[in-house]
Design a protein around this motif. Structure first.
Motif, short mmCIF file in Angstrom:
data_model
loop_
_atom_site.label_atom_id
_atom_site.label_comp_id
_atom_site.label_asym_id
_atom_site.label_seq_id
_atom_site.Cartn_x
_atom_site.Cartn_y
_atom_site.Cartn_z
N ARG A 29 0.82 -1.22 0.00
CA ARG A 29 0.00 0.00 0.00
C ARG A 29 0.86 1.28 0.00
NH1 ARG A 29 -2.08 3.20 3.97
NH2 ARG A 29 -1.24 1.84 5.60
N HIS A 30 1.90 1.35 0.86
CA HIS A 30 2.76 2.55 0.93
C HIS A 30 3.50 2.77 -0.38
CE1 HIS A 30 2.05 3.23 5.20
NE2 HIS A 30 2.22 1.91 5.40
N ARG A 31 3.98 1.68 -0.99
CA ARG A 31 4.70 1.84 -2.25
C ARG A 31 3.76 2.38 -3.34
NH1 ARG A 31 7.98 -3.30 -4.26
NH2 ARG A 31 8.94 -2.89 -2.22
N GLU A 32 2.54 1.85 -3.38
CA GLU A 32 1.60 2.34 -4.37
C GLU A 32 1.21 3.80 -4.11
OE1 GLU A 32 -1.63 -0.29 -4.15
OE2 GLU A 32 -0.62 -1.98 -5.18
N ALA A 35 4.07 6.01 -5.24
CA ALA A 35 4.11 6.04 -6.70
C ALA A 35 3.00 6.93 -7.26
CB ALA A 35 3.98 4.61 -7.24
N SER A 36 1.82 6.81 -6.67
CA SER A 36 0.71 7.64 -7.16
C SER A 36 0.96 9.12 -6.89
CB SER A 36 -0.59 7.19 -6.51
OG SER A 36 -0.51 7.37 -5.09
N VAL A 37 1.51 9.44 -5.70
CA VAL A 37 1.83 10.85 -5.39
C VAL A 37 2.85 11.40 -6.35
CG1 VAL A 37 2.89 12.37 -3.68
CG2 VAL A 37 1.15 10.70 -2.98
N TRP A 42 4.29 14.85 -10.85
CA TRP A 42 4.88 15.06 -12.18
C TRP A 42 3.86 15.61 -13.16
CZ3 TRP A 42 3.42 12.72 -16.72
CH2 TRP A 42 4.21 12.98 -17.84
N PHE A 43 2.65 15.03 -13.12
CA PHE A 43 1.62 15.46 -14.06
C PHE A 43 1.23 16.93 -13.80
CE2 PHE A 43 -2.83 16.05 -15.18
CZ PHE A 43 -2.77 15.77 -16.54
N ARG A 44 1.05 17.26 -12.54
CA ARG A 44 0.67 18.65 -12.24
C ARG A 44 1.81 19.62 -12.57
NH1 ARG A 44 -2.29 17.48 -6.40
NH2 ARG A 44 -4.12 16.42 -7.27
N GLY A 45 3.06 19.20 -12.31
CA GLY A 45 4.18 20.06 -12.71
C GLY A 45 4.23 20.26 -14.20
N ALA A 46 4.01 19.14 -14.96
CA ALA A 46 4.01 19.28 -16.42
C ALA A 46 2.88 20.19 -16.87
CB ALA A 46 3.87 17.89 -17.05
N ARG A 330 -12.23 15.43 -15.90
CA ARG A 330 -11.47 14.26 -16.33
C ARG A 330 -10.25 14.01 -15.43
NH1 ARG A 330 -10.30 15.64 -22.40
NH2 ARG A 330 -9.89 17.63 -21.37
N PHE A 331 -9.73 15.07 -14.80
CA PHE A 331 -8.55 14.92 -13.96
C PHE A 331 -9.02 14.51 -12.57
CE2 PHE A 331 -7.46 18.01 -17.22
CZ PHE A 331 -6.31 17.44 -17.74
N ARG A 332 -9.01 13.24 -12.29
CA ARG A 332 -9.46 12.71 -11.01
C ARG A 332 -8.39 11.79 -10.45
NH1 ARG A 332 -15.83 11.09 -12.05
NH2 ARG A 332 -16.57 13.20 -12.57
N GLY A 333 -8.53 11.48 -9.18
CA GLY A 333 -7.58 10.58 -8.54
C GLY A 333 -7.70 9.16 -9.06
N VAL A 334 -6.61 8.48 -9.12
CA VAL A 334 -6.59 7.10 -9.64
C VAL A 334 -6.41 6.09 -8.53
CG1 VAL A 334 -5.73 7.84 -11.89
CG2 VAL A 334 -4.11 7.34 -10.08
#
Length: 360
Positions: A29-32, A35-37, A42-46, A330-334
């Motif tokens: 769970r912590h690794r996922e 990774a999601s954070v 990255w996506f928000r920075g881009a 469309r930009f929602r949490g995964v």
């Protein structure tokens, strides 16, 4: 009944498998989550970088158009100035050419005429000859006057010398040195001695000191004064006259400056100055220092505006336009939410959002 028996026989295995899967899911769970954070960051920075790049490109286009407009305006002004300067230079060159042709014609026709120039030179030659003749006559006249002055100066010196040596004149009994009996006629100096008067005796020289050479002035004659009165009776011994003793005893008091000055002289002078100032001043409004003025506070202009205070400061430092923000659904949490935080009506990350209908 056989199925129930079979399920009861496999219950221990199913329970162990469920616990193993839960333990593996808890470990991952912590690794996922990390990774999601990281993927969201990255996506928000881009996205932000793309938006800033878009804004920079828009600003560059606006600046390019505005600077091009200003440059063309300045270029048009420069072209106008250059055209005006070129026209002025052309007109000046044409005016210079016209003036050159006209002045050449006027000079050749009226100023530098050959025949008039020839006539002028002939008259100048005649005038020069006349001037040279007058200058020669003037030079001869000045030479004669100079020679006459020299002769007069020599005659004056000779007469002065003869006056100084007048004692060498001949007498009827004894002939002088300029009237020798061995010559047929006396010398010219003899006649000069006879025609001049003897020089008067020199005045006595002023007395001088032997060392410094300074002239000692003559003492003026003593004035004629009346005889001194007879000396009266005088006391013998170191005593003063009675009148002097009486004057010393009854002389007036001479107080000091501190005694002569009044104790309240400063206050009296200040009151006199205030009275004079009150009489001489033009404005009756007495100047009062700022600490003694009882007046209301005058607020500043930006605080008394009818439109509220100015939008500047820590509260209104940056203007925001919420209409330009990207709020696409469309930009929602995964990542699925955690049941523990879902009960508290919140998720583990602020960037995630609970999607209704997703299984935990």
């Amino acid at each position: 009944m056989a199925t129930v028996v079979r399920i009861l026989d496999q219950s221990s295995t199913v329970v162990n498998e469920v616990f193993d899967r839960n333990r593996i899911a808890e470990d991952l769970r912590h690794r996922e989550f990390d990774a999601s954070v990281r993927i969201q960051a990255w996506f928000r920075g881009a996205r932000v970088r793309a938006y800033i790049k878009f804004l920079n490109r828009c600003a560059t286009i606006v600046q390019k158009l505005w600077r091009g407009f200003l440059g063309r305006a300045v270029y048009r002004e420069i072209i106008k100035v250059q055209v005006m300067i070129m026209r002025l230079n052309y007109y000046n060159a044409m005016a210079t050419k016209v003036q050159k042709i006209w002045r050449g014609y006027y000079t050749r026709k009226y100023i530098h005429n050959y025949y008039s120039r020839k006539q002028y030179l002939e008259g100048l030659m005649i005038k020069n000859s006349i001037v040279r003749q007058e200058l020669s006559e003037y030079t001869e006249q000045m030479a004669l006057e100079r020679q006459q002055k020299e002769q007069e100066e020599a005659q004056r010196k000779l007469e002065a010398e003869a006056s100084r040596k007048h004692y060498l004149i001949s007498t009827e009994v004894v002939p002088g040195i300029y009237n020798s009996p061995f010559k047929p006629y006396p010398d010219e100096m003899e006649y000069i001695l006879r025609s001049v008067q003897p020089r008067p005796p020199d005045k006595p020289k002023p007395k001088r000191e032997n060392r410094s050479g300074i002239i000692i002035p003559e003492s003026p004659p003593l004035p004629l004064t009346e005889p001194l009165p007879p000396i009266g009776q005088k006391l013998q011994g170191p005593f003063r006259m009675p009148a002097e003793v009486q004057k010393q005893r009854y002389k007036k008091l001479q107080p000091t400056l501190r005694v002569q000055t009044s104790f309240t002289s400063v206050e009296e002078a200040r009151e006199a100055m205030k009275a004079k100032e009150w009489v001489m001043r033009v404005n009756d409004n007495i100047f009062v220092p700022f600490t003694r003025r009882h007046r209301g506070y005058d607020p500043l202009l930006h605080t008394t505006s009818a439109y509220g205070h100015l939008p500047y400061g820590t509260r209104y430092f940056r203007e925001e336009d919420l209409e330009q923000h990207i709020t696409d659904q469309r930009f929602r949490g995964v990542v699925s939410p955690i049941p523990v935080f879902e009960k508290l009506n919140d998720t583990y990350s602020k960037g995630t959002e609970t999607i209704p209908g997703n299984p935990v």
